[in-house]
Design a protein around this motif. Structure first.
Motif, mmCIF file in Angstrom:
data_model
loop_
_atom_site.group_PDB
_atom_site.id
_atom_site.type_symbol
_atom_site.label_atom_id
_atom_site.label_comp_id
_atom_site.label_asym_id
_atom_site.label_seq_id
_atom_site.Cartn_x
_atom_site.Cartn_y
_atom_site.Cartn_z
ATOM 1 N N SER A 150 0.834 -1.201 0.000
ATOM 2 C CA SER A 150 0.000 0.000 0.000
ATOM 3 C C SER A 150 0.873 1.258 0.000
ATOM 4 N N ILE A 151 0.216 2.390 -0.224
ATOM 5 C CA ILE A 151 0.915 3.682 -0.202
ATOM 6 C C ILE A 151 1.464 3.950 1.200
ATOM 7 N N SER A 152 0.668 3.661 2.228
ATOM 8 C CA SER A 152 1.124 3.942 3.600
ATOM 9 C C SER A 152 2.369 3.124 3.958
ATOM 10 N N CYS A 153 2.480 1.892 3.464
ATOM 11 C CA CYS A 153 3.681 1.087 3.732
ATOM 12 C C CYS A 153 4.906 1.708 3.060
ATOM 13 N N LYS A 154 4.729 2.239 1.848
ATOM 14 C CA LYS A 154 5.856 2.880 1.177
ATOM 15 C C LYS A 154 6.248 4.167 1.893
ATOM 16 N N VAL A 155 5.287 4.907 2.412
ATOM 17 C CA VAL A 155 5.583 6.137 3.160
ATOM 18 C C VAL A 155 6.378 5.796 4.420
ATOM 19 N N ILE A 156 6.004 4.725 5.111
ATOM 20 C CA ILE A 156 6.734 4.301 6.309
ATOM 21 C C ILE A 156 8.165 3.913 5.934
ATOM 22 N N ALA A 157 8.326 3.160 4.843
ATOM 23 C CA ALA A 157 9.664 2.761 4.383
ATOM 24 C C ALA A 157 10.494 3.987 4.011
ATOM 25 N N PHE A 158 9.867 4.979 3.390
ATOM 26 C CA PHE A 158 10.546 6.234 3.024
ATOM 27 C C PHE A 158 11.067 6.945 4.273
ATOM 28 N N GLU A 159 10.253 6.982 5.317
ATOM 29 C CA GLU A 159 10.650 7.671 6.550
ATOM 30 C C GLU A 159 11.743 6.926 7.301
ATOM 31 N N ARG A 160 11.809 5.606 7.130
ATOM 32 C CA ARG A 160 12.794 4.787 7.846
ATOM 33 C C ARG A 160 14.130 4.664 7.125
ATOM 34 N N LYS A 161 14.204 5.053 5.860
ATOM 35 C CA LYS A 161 15.434 4.795 5.099
ATOM 36 C C LYS A 161 16.624 5.535 5.686
ATOM 37 N N SER A 162 17.786 4.917 5.541
ATOM 38 C CA SER A 162 18.988 5.441 6.198
ATOM 39 C C SER A 162 19.726 6.488 5.366
ATOM 40 N N SER A 163 19.597 6.426 4.047
ATOM 41 C CA SER A 163 20.358 7.327 3.181
ATOM 42 C C SER A 163 19.437 8.038 2.201
ATOM 43 N N ASP A 164 19.775 9.284 1.864
ATOM 44 C CA ASP A 164 18.991 10.032 0.883
ATOM 45 C C ASP A 164 19.100 9.445 -0.520
ATOM 46 N N LEU A 165 20.198 8.746 -0.778
ATOM 47 C CA LEU A 165 20.394 8.159 -2.104
ATOM 48 C C LEU A 165 19.654 6.837 -2.269
ATOM 49 N N ALA A 166 19.250 6.233 -1.165
ATOM 50 C CA ALA A 166 18.597 4.922 -1.220
ATOM 51 C C ALA A 166 17.120 5.062 -1.523
ATOM 52 N N PRO A 167 16.557 4.111 -2.299
ATOM 53 C CA PRO A 167 15.111 4.117 -2.487
ATOM 54 C C PRO A 167 14.455 3.701 -1.178
ATOM 55 N N PRO A 168 13.190 3.892 -0.973
ATOM 56 C CA PRO A 168 12.196 4.363 -1.929
ATOM 57 C C PRO A 168 12.143 5.890 -2.000
ATOM 58 N N PHE A 169 11.664 6.367 -3.141
ATOM 59 C CA PHE A 169 11.449 7.784 -3.356
ATOM 60 C C PHE A 169 9.941 8.030 -3.402
ATOM 61 N N LEU A 170 9.506 9.196 -2.954
ATOM 62 C CA LEU A 170 8.075 9.517 -2.987
ATOM 63 C C LEU A 170 7.737 10.572 -4.024
ATOM 64 N N SER A 171 8.555 11.612 -4.124
ATOM 65 C CA SER A 171 8.276 12.652 -5.115
ATOM 66 C C SER A 171 8.662 12.141 -6.493
ATOM 67 N N ILE A 172 7.890 12.531 -7.489
ATOM 68 C CA ILE A 172 8.224 12.136 -8.848
ATOM 69 C C ILE A 172 9.149 13.168 -9.456
ATOM 70 N N MET A 173 9.984 12.718 -10.374
ATOM 71 C CA MET A 173 10.900 13.623 -11.052
ATOM 72 C C MET A 173 10.132 14.270 -12.196
ATOM 73 N N SER A 174 10.195 15.576 -12.289
ATOM 74 C CA SER A 174 9.465 16.243 -13.366
ATOM 75 C C SER A 174 10.051 15.825 -14.712
ATOM 76 N N PRO A 175 9.219 15.597 -15.734
ATOM 77 C CA PRO A 175 9.712 15.143 -17.029
ATOM 78 C C PRO A 175 10.742 16.078 -17.643
ATOM 79 N N LYS A 176 10.606 17.393 -17.437
ATOM 80 C CA LYS A 176 11.550 18.352 -18.019
ATOM 81 C C LYS A 176 12.944 18.161 -17.434
ATOM 82 N N LYS A 177 13.023 18.007 -16.104
ATOM 83 C CA LYS A 177 14.322 17.821 -15.469
ATOM 84 C C LYS A 177 14.934 16.492 -15.860
ATOM 85 N N ALA A 178 14.113 15.447 -15.928
ATOM 86 C CA ALA A 178 14.621 14.129 -16.307
ATOM 87 C C ALA A 178 15.197 14.176 -17.707
ATOM 88 N N LEU A 179 14.493 14.852 -18.614
ATOM 89 C CA LEU A 179 14.952 14.976 -19.990
ATOM 90 C C LEU A 179 16.253 15.764 -20.044
#
Length: 198
Positions: A150-179
């Protein structure tokens, strides 16, 4: 020539860092959205079978279809909530516009893929922890493709992660920046290649 190459690589790394920072933000409305209750009768429009099954991201409120037809919600971001196994779910396609839904188990509901706001009821006994949600340990239908139920499980995993570089990510990357990042990475080096003349 050497200075421009290092300048462009520094610029690429700076853009990548900005993208990582952006992806490591949690959208402000997500917590409130997960705490909301839906499918109660609307007190403003007490019409038979009129339920609050919409969520306005801008106003942070649940609403019915008649509430949303007013001019106050005209250009707001709206999510429609569905019921699946007596739990609230949202369309995967709609939710992907606002958060990164990677690794969340989708379910079929009326011929559309949906994801659960909160964990769904258990689907039987869990024999192997490798086939279950990383957070709540509910069984996943496809554990090799997904990590959260569920979404709430991913949010909990996001809050528990040890590094900023590690997944999971919650915000999406804007298509313009990705391009822009992709274009910078694949910048042409050396002699230009020409198509053969026939």
């Amino acid at each position: 020539m050497q200075a421009t190459m290092s300048d462009s690589s520094n610029f690429v790394s700076q853009v990548e860092e900005e993208v990582i920072e952006k992806r490591n933000e949690k959208p402000e409305w997500v917590e409130a959205f997960l705490q909301r209750t839906f499918f109660d009768g609307c007190t403003l429009h007490p019409i038979r079978r009129n339920e609050k099954n919409r969520y306005c991201i801008n106003c942070d409120s649940s609403a019915c279809q008649y509430c949303l037809s007013s001019t106050t919600h005209r250009h707001h971001k709206i999510l429609k909530i569905y019921r699946h196994v007596y739990k609230d779910v949202v369309s995967l396609v709609a939710m992907e516009k606002y958060i990164d839904c990677a690794d969340i188990q989708p379910y079929k509901c009326n011929k559309r893929l949906v994801i659960a706001l909160n964990p769904l009821p258990h689907c039987g006994p869990i024999l192997n922890t490798e086939t279950s949600c990383d957070i709540c340990k509910r069984r996943l239908a496809e554990p090799d493709l997904y990590r959260y139920c569920s979404i709430s499980c991913k949010v909990i995993a996001f809050e528990r992660k040890s590094s900023d570089l590690a997944p999971p990510f919650l915000s999406i990357m804007s298509p313009k920046k990705a391009l822009k990042v992709e274009q910078l990475k694949h910048k042409r080096k050396g002699k230009p290649q020409r198509a053969p003349f026939f």
